[in-house]
Design a protein around this motif. Sequence first.
Motif, PDB file in Angstrom:
ATOM      1  N   ILE A  15      -1.600  -4.734   0.775  1.00  0.00           N
ATOM      2  CA  ILE A  15      -2.012  -3.494   0.117  1.00  0.00           C
ATOM      3  C   ILE A  15      -2.401  -2.441   1.160  1.00  0.00           C
ATOM      4  CG2 ILE A  15      -3.753  -2.461  -1.392  1.00  0.00           C
ATOM      5  CD1 ILE A  15      -3.667  -5.196  -2.941  1.00  0.00           C
ATOM      6  N   GLU A  16      -3.103  -2.863   2.186  1.00  0.00           N
ATOM      7  CA  GLU A  16      -3.489  -1.950   3.269  1.00  0.00           C
ATOM      8  C   GLU A  16      -2.242  -1.359   3.941  1.00  0.00           C
ATOM      9  OE1 GLU A  16      -5.565  -2.767   7.444  1.00  0.00           O
ATOM     10  OE2 GLU A  16      -6.848  -3.243   5.725  1.00  0.00           O
ATOM     11  N   ASN A  17      -1.241  -2.206   4.242  1.00  0.00           N
ATOM     12  CA  ASN A  17       0.009  -1.716   4.834  1.00  0.00           C
ATOM     13  C   ASN A  17       0.718  -0.743   3.907  1.00  0.00           C
ATOM     14  OD1 ASN A  17      -0.180  -3.068   7.246  1.00  0.00           O
ATOM     15  ND2 ASN A  17       1.428  -4.551   6.796  1.00  0.00           N
ATOM     16  N   ALA A  18       0.733  -1.053   2.617  1.00  0.00           N
ATOM     17  CA  ALA A  18       1.404  -0.167   1.659  1.00  0.00           C
ATOM     18  C   ALA A  18       0.784   1.220   1.690  1.00  0.00           C
ATOM     19  CB  ALA A  18       1.323  -0.751   0.246  1.00  0.00           C
ATOM     20  N   ILE A  19      -0.528   1.286   1.709  1.00  0.00           N
ATOM     21  CA  ILE A  19      -1.210   2.580   1.724  1.00  0.00           C
ATOM     22  C   ILE A  19      -0.990   3.292   3.054  1.00  0.00           C
ATOM     23  CG2 ILE A  19      -3.474   3.696   1.657  1.00  0.00           C
ATOM     24  CD1 ILE A  19      -4.279   1.384  -0.325  1.00  0.00           C
ATOM     25  N   TYR A  20      -1.166   2.568   4.141  1.00  0.00           N
ATOM     26  CA  TYR A  20      -1.064   3.182   5.469  1.00  0.00           C
ATOM     27  C   TYR A  20       0.359   3.655   5.772  1.00  0.00           C
ATOM     28  CZ  TYR A  20      -1.503   3.797  10.500  1.00  0.00           C
ATOM     29  OH  TYR A  20      -1.493   4.308  11.762  1.00  0.00           O
ATOM     30  N   HIS A  21       1.344   2.778   5.565  1.00  0.00           N
ATOM     31  CA  HIS A  21       2.720   3.110   5.921  1.00  0.00           C
ATOM     32  C   HIS A  21       3.476   3.802   4.790  1.00  0.00           C
ATOM     33  CE1 HIS A  21       2.454   1.027   9.715  1.00  0.00           C
ATOM     34  NE2 HIS A  21       1.972  -0.039   9.094  1.00  0.00           N
ATOM     35  N   GLY A  22       3.136   3.506   3.563  1.00  0.00           N
ATOM     36  CA  GLY A  22       3.844   4.077   2.424  1.00  0.00           C
ATOM     37  C   GLY A  22       3.605   5.550   2.231  1.00  0.00           C
ATOM     38  N   MET A  23       2.515   6.056   2.793  1.00  0.00           N
ATOM     39  CA  MET A  23       2.192   7.476   2.644  1.00  0.00           C
ATOM     40  C   MET A  23       2.297   8.211   3.977  1.00  0.00           C
ATOM     41  SD  MET A  23      -0.866   7.251  -0.153  1.00  0.00           S
ATOM     42  CE  MET A  23      -0.778   8.977  -0.609  1.00  0.00           C
ATOM     43  N   GLU A  24       2.930   7.579   4.977  1.00  0.00           N
ATOM     44  CA  GLU A  24       2.978   8.182   6.300  1.00  0.00           C
ATOM     45  C   GLU A  24       3.863   9.419   6.376  1.00  0.00           C
ATOM     46  OE1 GLU A  24       4.247   5.172   9.024  1.00  0.00           O
ATOM     47  OE2 GLU A  24       6.264   5.074   8.211  1.00  0.00           O
ATOM     48  N   ASP A  25       4.763   9.606   5.449  1.00  0.00           N
ATOM     49  CA  ASP A  25       5.629  10.783   5.450  1.00  0.00           C
ATOM     50  C   ASP A  25       4.993  11.968   4.737  1.00  0.00           C
ATOM     51  OD1 ASP A  25       7.526   9.384   6.862  1.00  0.00           O
ATOM     52  OD2 ASP A  25       8.780   8.938   5.119  1.00  0.00           O
ATOM     53  N   GLY A  26       3.687  11.909   4.523  1.00  0.00           N
ATOM     54  CA  GLY A  26       2.980  13.015   3.894  1.00  0.00           C
ATOM     55  C   GLY A  26       3.066  13.038   2.379  1.00  0.00           C
ATOM     56  N   GLN A  27       3.456  11.927   1.788  1.00  0.00           N
ATOM     57  CA  GLN A  27       3.503  11.852   0.322  1.00  0.00           C
ATOM     58  C   GLN A  27       2.113  12.084  -0.245  1.00  0.00           C
ATOM     59  OE1 GLN A  27       6.578   8.258  -0.131  1.00  0.00           O
ATOM     60  NE2 GLN A  27       5.470   8.711  -1.979  1.00  0.00           N
ATOM     61  N   PRO A  28       1.972  12.936  -1.249  1.00  0.00           N
ATOM     62  CA  PRO A  28       0.646  13.175  -1.826  1.00  0.00           C
ATOM     63  C   PRO A  28       0.161  12.035  -2.728  1.00  0.00           C
ATOM     64  CG  PRO A  28       2.285  14.514  -2.935  1.00  0.00           C
ATOM     65  CD  PRO A  28       2.987  13.823  -1.803  1.00  0.00           C
ATOM     66  N   THR A  29       1.101  11.289  -3.314  1.00  0.00           N
ATOM     67  CA  THR A  29       0.728  10.164  -4.173  1.00  0.00           C
ATOM     68  C   THR A  29       1.685   9.000  -3.945  1.00  0.00           C
ATOM     69  OG1 THR A  29       2.122  10.887  -6.006  1.00  0.00           O
ATOM     70  CG2 THR A  29      -0.171  11.651  -6.028  1.00  0.00           C
ATOM     71  N   MET A  30       1.216   7.825  -4.320  1.00  0.00           N
ATOM     72  CA  MET A  30       2.040   6.628  -4.255  1.00  0.00           C
ATOM     73  C   MET A  30       1.517   5.674  -5.319  1.00  0.00           C
ATOM     74  SD  MET A  30       2.537   3.841  -1.205  1.00  0.00           S
ATOM     75  CE  MET A  30       0.936   3.117  -1.519  1.00  0.00           C
ATOM     76  N   HIS A  31       2.402   4.970  -5.981  1.00  0.00           N
ATOM     77  CA  HIS A  31       2.019   3.983  -6.977  1.00  0.00           C
ATOM     78  C   HIS A  31       2.225   2.596  -6.404  1.00  0.00           C
ATOM     79  CE1 HIS A  31       3.070   7.616  -9.249  1.00  0.00           C
ATOM     80  NE2 HIS A  31       2.015   7.276  -9.954  1.00  0.00           N
ATOM     81  N   LEU A  32       1.317   1.699  -6.713  1.00  0.00           N
ATOM     82  CA  LEU A  32       1.382   0.324  -6.250  1.00  0.00           C
ATOM     83  C   LEU A  32       1.173  -0.579  -7.458  1.00  0.00           C
ATOM     84  CD1 LEU A  32       1.399  -1.680  -3.796  1.00  0.00           C
ATOM     85  CD2 LEU A  32      -1.069  -1.415  -3.747  1.00  0.00           C
ATOM     86  N   SER A  33       2.057  -1.552  -7.631  1.00  0.00           N
ATOM     87  CA  SER A  33       1.901  -2.482  -8.750  1.00  0.00           C
ATOM     88  C   SER A  33       1.957  -3.910  -8.229  1.00  0.00           C
ATOM     89  CB  SER A  33       3.004  -2.267  -9.799  1.00  0.00           C
ATOM     90  OG  SER A  33       4.264  -2.630  -9.283  1.00  0.00           O
ATOM     91  N   ILE A  34       1.295  -4.795  -8.971  1.00  0.00           N
ATOM     92  CA  ILE A  34       1.321  -6.219  -8.660  1.00  0.00           C
ATOM     93  C   ILE A  34       1.747  -6.945  -9.932  1.00  0.00           C
ATOM     94  CG2 ILE A  34       0.000  -8.237  -7.935  1.00  0.00           C
ATOM     95  CD1 ILE A  34      -1.952  -6.285  -6.556  1.00  0.00           C
ATOM     96  N   GLU A  35       2.812  -7.728  -9.819  1.00  0.00           N
ATOM     97  CA  GLU A  35       3.293  -8.524 -10.941  1.00  0.00           C
ATOM     98  C   GLU A  35       3.226  -9.992 -10.560  1.00  0.00           C
ATOM     99  OE1 GLU A  35       7.244  -7.345 -11.986  1.00  0.00           O
ATOM    100  OE2 GLU A  35       6.665  -5.256 -12.307  1.00  0.00           O
TER     101      GLU A  35
END
Length: 119
Positions: A15-35
């Motif tokens: 989850i930490e990697n998703a937040i850190y790397h998933g928003m590195e391109d300046g995305q204002p929002t990101m959704h994360l789901s766990i199934e």
Amino acid sequence: MKPYPVVKLIFQPIIENAIYHGMEDGQPTMHLSIEVEQKEDCVEFRLRDDGSGIGPEQLERLNDRLHQQLKSGTTDGKRQGIGLKNVHDRIRLHYGHDYGLHIESERGIGTEITICVPK
């Protein structure tokens, strides 16, 4: 669903990697789901995000690195993160080599990490 114990601290680094790397391109929002899905012989946890994603060459290096025998923080002399490798190795040490992480991703689309543990 029957409760299944899992190794501690396997979700936090992902989850930490998703937040850190998933928003590195300046995305204002990101959704994360766990199934969670019970399969015949294992329980699969799928963590998906719609973040920046990972390019094909880097994705191949990440998946190759997960399956290396040595638990090293370096590859070809370059320092690399060890969080995902540590999670993968802990799962395999605890449950065996049939279990662990697998990463799928596409640049600009997002990333999915599947964690497989025995029932």
